[in-house]
Scaffold this active site. Structure first.
Site, PDB file in Angstrom:
ATOM      1  N   HIS A  79       0.838  -1.204   0.000  1.00 18.45           N
ATOM      2  CA  HIS A  79       0.000   0.000   0.000  1.00 18.45           C
ATOM      3  C   HIS A  79       0.875   1.257   0.000  1.00 18.45           C
ATOM      4  O   HIS A  79       0.564   2.252  -0.661  1.00 18.45           O
ATOM      5  CB  HIS A  79      -0.939   0.012   1.198  1.00 18.45           C
ATOM      6  CG  HIS A  79      -1.915  -1.114   1.197  1.00 18.45           C
ATOM      7  ND1 HIS A  79      -2.817  -1.337   2.227  1.00 18.45           N
ATOM      8  CD2 HIS A  79      -2.127  -2.107   0.294  1.00 18.45           C
ATOM      9  CE1 HIS A  79      -3.536  -2.427   1.959  1.00 18.45           C
ATOM     10  NE2 HIS A  79      -3.133  -2.896   0.804  1.00 18.45           N
ATOM     11  N   HIS A 263      -9.100  -3.137  -5.324  1.00 16.24           N
ATOM     12  CA  HIS A 263      -7.990  -3.336  -4.395  1.00 16.24           C
ATOM     13  C   HIS A 263      -6.920  -4.230  -5.010  1.00 16.24           C
ATOM     14  O   HIS A 263      -5.724  -4.063  -4.740  1.00 16.24           O
ATOM     15  CB  HIS A 263      -8.478  -3.939  -3.079  1.00 16.24           C
ATOM     16  CG  HIS A 263      -7.394  -3.968  -2.035  1.00 16.24           C
ATOM     17  ND1 HIS A 263      -7.065  -2.875  -1.283  1.00 16.24           N
ATOM     18  CD2 HIS A 263      -6.541  -4.963  -1.664  1.00 16.24           C
ATOM     19  CE1 HIS A 263      -6.053  -3.183  -0.473  1.00 16.24           C
ATOM     20  NE2 HIS A 263      -5.716  -4.448  -0.685  1.00 16.24           N
ATOM     21  N   ASP A 267      -2.905  -3.365  -5.208  1.00 12.50           N
ATOM     22  CA  ASP A 267      -1.790  -4.246  -4.856  1.00 12.50           C
ATOM     23  C   ASP A 267      -0.830  -4.430  -6.027  1.00 12.50           C
ATOM     24  O   ASP A 267       0.393  -4.435  -5.851  1.00 12.50           O
ATOM     25  CB  ASP A 267      -2.313  -5.613  -4.408  1.00 12.50           C
ATOM     26  CG  ASP A 267      -2.922  -5.584  -3.012  1.00 12.50           C
ATOM     27  OD1 ASP A 267      -2.671  -4.617  -2.280  1.00 12.50           O
ATOM     28  OD2 ASP A 267      -3.644  -6.546  -2.664  1.00 12.50           O
ATOM     29  N   HIS A 290      -0.163 -11.465  -4.907  1.00 14.77           N
ATOM     30  CA  HIS A 290       1.185 -10.938  -4.685  1.00 14.77           C
ATOM     31  C   HIS A 290       2.268 -11.839  -5.265  1.00 14.77           C
ATOM     32  O   HIS A 290       3.223 -11.365  -5.891  1.00 14.77           O
ATOM     33  CB  HIS A 290       1.421 -10.721  -3.196  1.00 14.77           C
ATOM     34  CG  HIS A 290       0.597  -9.620  -2.617  1.00 14.77           C
ATOM     35  ND1 HIS A 290       0.789  -8.303  -2.954  1.00 14.77           N
ATOM     36  CD2 HIS A 290      -0.433  -9.640  -1.734  1.00 14.77           C
ATOM     37  CE1 HIS A 290      -0.086  -7.546  -2.293  1.00 14.77           C
ATOM     38  NE2 HIS A 290      -0.843  -8.341  -1.551  1.00 14.77           N
TER      39      HIS A 290
END
Length: 446
Positions: A79, A263, A267, A290
């Site tokens: 973030h 979101h 990321d 991720h």
């Protein structure tokens, strides 16, 4: 138009608890010199170890991106990285007195607001940017993940998530068409999880700082009254948790109908910035997380390795010289700089001057640029600005016809912030045309 490296003008601070560790942390974003990049410094550990925000520092990708060096860790940095990218900040040292940045409301908005509360300073050195010219594709057939990047005029991200149809997660597709839209369309999107994942997350010692305010929990299975009581304790709420009909635990409202996929874009933007520079291209991602994001960035490095190396380690040249010495800029077309042992040779081919002779004002400027070019090879990453402060023994020996000339510069006296340099202009036959001794003051980043 050249984009220059930027850093905050002053330090700014945010405090709170980490999402997964639950540990308190005071995070301070500090200015950094040119070519430093982004780094995280653990000020709560002896000698304050500093970890660069780069691919080589990634040590764990469980529910977030974790950087490490030896036994030192910095958790969930995506973030912060996304907000730095959105604010076009290339150089910063981020002090942390805890293991994880504050979670805030679970989005990048607190960091974006923090960074926008201070002005950023252009540092006079061009900012590297990876321009996609050849498409790159990454696939993970086991998890059914695909990430591709195509050439584009700007940076774009298109993302598609894939969850069970009964989950009320809104439209599973979204596209960020410009980083100018990041502030309003992506930054406020909060992190989320599935109810079925909560137990395994807790068993792994994660999610200790999660609340129903900073973590949207989607109900994807049956839940008993006893479990609701456990969740009330877990999330530290003072009322009975509602199930309702929205499919979201405690019926917490969404900020966007498709907040989860937004979101995911957040990321991805943060993970891409581990490249150390912005990407100009259209990234399309399907079901990525991720781990996939980081593997994709590694593949970008593999495909574009020579270009990235050149971007990160440019040879000093006319563009950098003009940026550091604005009083003498712009550097004329046809100017080249080369290092030769204890001197610098600059070659000037006056292709843009049509007259028969070069005027003395131009020659004076070229002599000054030649003198300053020596500094391109002395810790140039610390230089903010080169200021001409005086000249002596300036001599013109003859008129200067329009042809290619060589300038030779040597150091007479050099200190950290003040240099005295001799510079002379030579003809093709090594005949001295003019010369002078220049005094230069150097403004450096501390």
């Amino acid at each position: 138009m050249i984009a220059y490296q930027r850093t905050p003008e002053r330090s700014i601070t945010l405090e709170g608890k980490g999402l997964h560790t639950g540990a308190p942390c005071r995070l301070t974003v500090n200015p950094a010199p040119v070519n430093h990049g982004i780094s995280f410094k653990r000020t709560d550990i002896p000698e304050s170890p500093e970890i660069p925000a780069c691919l080589d520092s990634v040590v764990d990708l469980s529910r977030g991106t974790t950087l490490g060096s030896g036994d030192v860790r910095v958790h969930t940095i995506e973030h912060v990285m996304a907000a730095l990218r959105a604010c076009d900040i290339h150089n910063a040292v981020i002090d942390m007195d805890g293991p994880e940045p504050p979670v805030g409301d679970g989005s990048a908005k607190p960091y974006l607001d923090l960074l926008k509360s201070v002005r950023c300073r252009e540092q006079g050195v061009p900012r590297p940017e990876l321009i996609i010219t050849t498409p790159v594709t990454y696939t993970d057939p086991v998890d059914n993940v695909i990430i591709k990047v195509f050439p584009a005029e700007t940076f774009r991200v298109t993302f598609l998530v894939d969850y069970a149809d009964h989950l009320t997660m809104g439209t599973r597709f979204y596209s960020l068409d410009s980083m100018e839209d990041f502030d309003q369309e992506i930054a406020p999107a909060r992190t989320y999880s599935l109810l079925s994942e909560m137990k395994s997350v807790m068993q792994r010692g994660l999610g200790k700082g999660g609340t129903l305010d900073n973590n949207i929990v989607f109900i994807d299975r049956e839940i008993s009254e006893d479990e609701l009581k456990e969740l009330k304790t877990l999330f530290k709420v003072d009322h009975d948790i509602r199930l309702g009909n929205t499919g979201i635990l405690d019926e917490r409202p969404l900020r966007f109908p498709n907040e989860p996929v937004r979101h995911k874009i957040l990321d991805l933007v943060g993970d891409l910035y581990l490249l150390g520079m912005p990407v100009r291209g259209h990234v399309m991602a399907f079901r990525s997380g991720h781990r996939n994001n980081v593997v994709f960035v590694k593949k970008l490095v593999e495909v574009y390795k020579p270009f990235i190396h050149t971007l990160k380690n440019p040879e000093p040249g006319a563009g950098l010289l003009g940026a550091l010495m604005p009083d003498f800029a712009p550097v004329p077309q046809g100017w080249r700089v080369m290092k030769e042992k204890d001197q610098v040779r600059s070659v000037f081919d006056p292709v843009e001057y049509q007259g028969r002779y070069l005027d003395k004002g131009l020659i004076f400027r070229l002599l000054g640029l030649s003198a300053a070019s020596l500094l391109l090879y002395d810790k140039v990453h610390t230089i903010r600005r080169i200021v001409f402060s005086g000249v002596r023994d300036l001599k013109f020996f003859k008129d200067i016809p329009r042809r290619e000339y060589t300038f030779l510069s040597r150091i007479i006296h050099g200190e950290t912030h003040e240099w005295t340099v001799s510079s002379r202009m030579m003809s093709g036959g090594n005949e001295v045309i003019c010369e002078g001794v220049f005094k230069l003051n150097i403004e450096r980043d501390v």
